[in-house]
Design a protein around this motif. Structure first.
Motif, short mmCIF file in Angstrom:
data_model
loop_
_atom_site.label_atom_id
_atom_site.label_comp_id
_atom_site.label_asym_id
_atom_site.label_seq_id
_atom_site.Cartn_x
_atom_site.Cartn_y
_atom_site.Cartn_z
N ARG A 166 -31.45 38.62 50.71
CA ARG A 166 -30.86 38.21 49.45
C ARG A 166 -30.70 36.70 49.29
NH1 ARG A 166 -25.84 40.47 47.72
NH2 ARG A 166 -26.76 40.61 45.65
N TRP A 167 -31.53 35.92 49.99
CA TRP A 167 -31.56 34.49 49.75
C TRP A 167 -32.46 34.15 48.57
CZ3 TRP A 167 -28.23 31.20 51.81
CH2 TRP A 167 -27.57 31.55 53.00
N LEU A 168 -33.50 34.93 48.38
CA LEU A 168 -34.44 34.73 47.28
C LEU A 168 -34.51 35.98 46.42
CD1 LEU A 168 -37.47 32.98 49.05
CD2 LEU A 168 -35.50 31.90 47.94
N VAL A 169 -34.96 35.80 45.19
CA VAL A 169 -35.20 36.89 44.26
C VAL A 169 -36.64 36.81 43.78
CG1 VAL A 169 -34.61 37.88 42.01
CG2 VAL A 169 -32.81 36.94 43.47
N GLU A 170 -37.32 37.97 43.81
CA GLU A 170 -38.67 38.01 43.22
C GLU A 170 -38.52 38.24 41.73
OE1 GLU A 170 -42.90 40.48 43.45
OE2 GLU A 170 -41.33 40.83 44.95
N GLU A 171 -39.01 37.31 40.95
CA GLU A 171 -38.90 37.40 39.50
C GLU A 171 -39.99 38.31 38.95
OE1 GLU A 171 -35.99 36.48 38.97
OE2 GLU A 171 -36.14 34.71 37.69
N SER A 172 -39.69 38.96 37.85
CA SER A 172 -40.69 39.81 37.19
C SER A 172 -41.80 38.93 36.62
CB SER A 172 -40.04 40.61 36.07
OG SER A 172 -39.01 41.44 36.57
N PRO A 173 -43.02 39.14 37.05
CA PRO A 173 -44.11 38.27 36.60
C PRO A 173 -44.52 38.55 35.16
CG PRO A 173 -44.98 40.03 37.96
CD PRO A 173 -43.49 40.18 37.98
N ALA A 174 -44.94 37.48 34.48
CA ALA A 174 -45.49 37.65 33.15
C ALA A 174 -46.92 38.15 33.27
CB ALA A 174 -45.46 36.31 32.40
N ILE A 175 -47.27 39.17 32.52
CA ILE A 175 -48.61 39.77 32.59
C ILE A 175 -49.53 39.08 31.58
CG2 ILE A 175 -49.93 41.89 32.32
CD1 ILE A 175 -47.40 43.43 33.09
N ARG A 176 -50.55 38.41 32.11
CA ARG A 176 -51.50 37.71 31.25
C ARG A 176 -52.92 38.11 31.67
NH1 ARG A 176 -47.89 33.46 32.66
NH2 ARG A 176 -46.60 32.80 30.91
N GLY A 177 -53.62 38.80 30.80
CA GLY A 177 -55.00 39.15 31.08
C GLY A 177 -55.12 40.18 32.18
N ARG A 178 -56.31 40.23 32.75
CA ARG A 178 -56.58 41.21 33.79
C ARG A 178 -56.12 40.73 35.16
NH1 ARG A 178 -62.74 43.40 32.62
NH2 ARG A 178 -62.30 44.38 30.60
N GLY A 179 -56.11 41.66 36.08
CA GLY A 179 -55.78 41.31 37.46
C GLY A 179 -54.29 41.43 37.73
N ARG A 180 -53.99 41.30 38.98
CA ARG A 180 -52.60 41.41 39.42
C ARG A 180 -51.83 40.14 39.04
NH1 ARG A 180 -50.71 42.16 45.75
NH2 ARG A 180 -48.46 42.28 45.35
N PRO A 181 -50.69 40.27 38.34
CA PRO A 181 -49.94 39.07 37.95
C PRO A 181 -49.38 38.34 39.16
CG PRO A 181 -48.67 41.06 37.49
CD PRO A 181 -50.05 41.52 37.90
N ALA A 182 -49.33 37.02 39.08
CA ALA A 182 -48.83 36.19 40.18
C ALA A 182 -47.33 36.40 40.35
CB ALA A 182 -49.13 34.72 39.91
N ARG A 183 -46.92 36.59 41.59
CA ARG A 183 -45.50 36.75 41.89
C ARG A 183 -44.83 35.38 42.02
NH1 ARG A 183 -45.44 39.10 47.20
NH2 ARG A 183 -47.56 38.31 47.30
N SER A 184 -43.57 35.31 41.60
CA SER A 184 -42.81 34.08 41.77
C SER A 184 -41.44 34.41 42.33
CB SER A 184 -42.67 33.33 40.44
OG SER A 184 -41.94 34.10 39.50
N TYR A 185 -40.83 33.40 42.95
CA TYR A 185 -39.56 33.59 43.64
C TYR A 185 -38.61 32.45 43.26
CZ TYR A 185 -42.05 37.01 46.47
OH TYR A 185 -42.78 38.09 46.87
N ARG A 186 -37.33 32.77 43.21
CA ARG A 186 -36.31 31.75 42.96
C ARG A 186 -35.18 31.91 43.97
NH1 ARG A 186 -31.54 33.46 40.92
NH2 ARG A 186 -31.48 35.48 39.82
N PHE A 187 -34.50 30.80 44.20
CA PHE A 187 -33.32 30.80 45.06
C PHE A 187 -32.14 31.43 44.32
CE2 PHE A 187 -29.41 28.57 46.44
CZ PHE A 187 -29.39 28.97 47.76
N ARG A 188 -31.34 32.23 44.99
CA ARG A 188 -30.19 32.89 44.37
C ARG A 188 -29.01 31.90 44.29
NH1 ARG A 188 -27.54 36.75 46.58
NH2 ARG A 188 -26.81 37.62 44.60
N ALA A 189 -29.06 31.07 43.27
CA ALA A 189 -28.00 30.07 43.10
C ALA A 189 -26.65 30.71 42.84
CB ALA A 189 -28.35 29.12 41.96
#
Length: 385
Positions: free
Chosen positions: A59-82
């Motif tokens: 629980r130090w980081l959170v995986e954010e819901s990726p924005a779906i653009r076009g084909r393929g697997r959307p890129a995952r992003s992470y943020r610090f749990r401020a």
């Protein structure tokens, strides 16, 4: 046998270093995609993926819901749990104790203020500070146990250990161990004017200048310096402290303002009433403001002559009277200085010290979180620093 133990220790140490590298990358950027973390941390993708999974689980980081653009697997992003922990910045003065509560990214969530007097005993002043912390936590809807760090700004000279060495404005304040009083896991303290300048450097604008003189104007007056983009405390934390110089008549200057308002007005409100009268065109009040501005300019001009900054910032509670104070202050500086920097008022007002104290505490938290010597990051709880 010994080799396997050594290999295990090396692997554990490497994992700790990787955790701190990934956390530092995400912490500095706010939110990053996996590919960006790989690039910034210098680690291989497999190592980054392993560390990310572990930091999310703990629980130090959170995986954010990726924005779906076009084909393929959307890129995952992470943020610090401020929001995992909180910081309180305090301004412990002669006439009030203020506090702000922020998340670990410095976003202010609550603030509180309680009045005191210069004669308030030390024990009661500290108890008032404790109450301000409790009020901020209550208003933000978080338990006090989630306050990871406290930063305290106060009038006077504060040493590196967080003890008040000298405080002319509060009779029994010298010798107060601020770092030892508060129960948060991290406690840091410094002079109020220094911390007000730190807040201005961090929060005062999108592109703060590298060199700045900060004139802290209120019921107490002080100066602070930012040089080469960094707060300059000096060898003993007393950089730009001119309070003991006979030619600097800051305390007497307040009497100019106090003399033009009725005697029954409380001391904490007299300057505000004088500024309001000057704003309305009252001639004695306007003359009092000019005299006050002259006294402020004498010390500020000394710092300007030494530093030659691009900017002088009028900060503190009196910055809210910039509409009547800035013009005579600039005029006095023009008379005293061979070259006058840009002069402007801070937008932080009376919260500047508390916000600077929160920034100081935030720096301490970041140092603790990102230090490899601290060992592996634990499962995140309310007491995880």
């Amino acid at each position: 046998m010994g080799s396997s133990v050594a290999d295990g220790g090396d692997h554990s140490r490497m994992r700790q270093l990787n955790e701190r590298a990934v956390l530092a990358s995400v912490r500095s950027a706010g939110e990053l995609r996996v590919a960006q973390i790989v690039e910034q941390s210098g680690l291989g993708r497999t190592a980054v993926e392993e560390v990310l999974a572990s930091l999310v689980e703990r629980r130090w980081l959170v995986e954010e819901s990726p924005a779906i653009r076009g084909r393929g697997r959307p890129a995952r992003s992470y943020r610090f749990r401020a929001e995992a922990g909180h910081i309180v910045g305090l301004d412990i003065g002669a006439f009030s104790v203020r506090g702000v509560l922020t998340d670990l990214d410095g976003r202010m969530l609550a603030n509180a203020r309680h009045p005191v007097t210069p004669e308030t005993p030390r024990k009661k002043r500290l108890a008032t500070a404790d109450q301000v912390i409790a009020d901020c936590a209550r208003d933000a809807g978080v338990p006090v146990s989630r306050v990871w760090a406290v930063g305290a700004g106060t009038t006077g000279l504060v040493d590196a250990a967080g003890t008040v060495v000298r405080a002319n404005a509060i009779p029994d304040w010298g010798g107060t161990d601020l770092a030892g009083h508060f129960t948060a896991q991290l406690v840091v303290a410094d002079n109020d004017s220094q911390l007000a300048a730190l807040a201005e450097q961090r929060r005062g604008g999108a592109d703060p200048p590298a060199d700045m003189v900060f004139l802290h104007a209120g019921l107490r007056t002080g100066l602070a310096l930012v040089l080469d983009g960094r707060l300059r405390r000096g060898a003993y934390g007393a950089a730009a402290d001119m309070s003991a110089l006979r030619g600097v008549a800051w305390e007497a200057a307040l009497e100019y303002l106090h003399a033009v308002v009725p005697a029954e007005i409380p001391t904490v409100d007299k300057a505000e009433r004088a500024f309001a009268a000057a704003r309305d065109g009252d001639r004695p009040a306007r003359a009092a403001v000019r005299k006050y501005a002259h006294a402020m300019a004498v010390a500020a001009a000394t710092a300007i002559a030494i530093v030659d900054p691009r900017l002088l910032v009028l900060g503190g509670a009196f910055s809210q009277a910039a509409d009547v104070l800035l013009e005579p202050l600039t005029a006095e500086l023009t008379r005293l200085c061979p070259r006058v920097p840009e002069v402007r008022a801070s937008a932080l007002g009376g919260l500047c010290v508390a916000l600077g104290a929160a920034s100081l505490a935030q720096d301490a938290v970041n140092t603790r979180l990102l230090a490899p010597s601290r060992g592996p990051l634990p499962q995140l709880t309310t007491r995880s620093l």
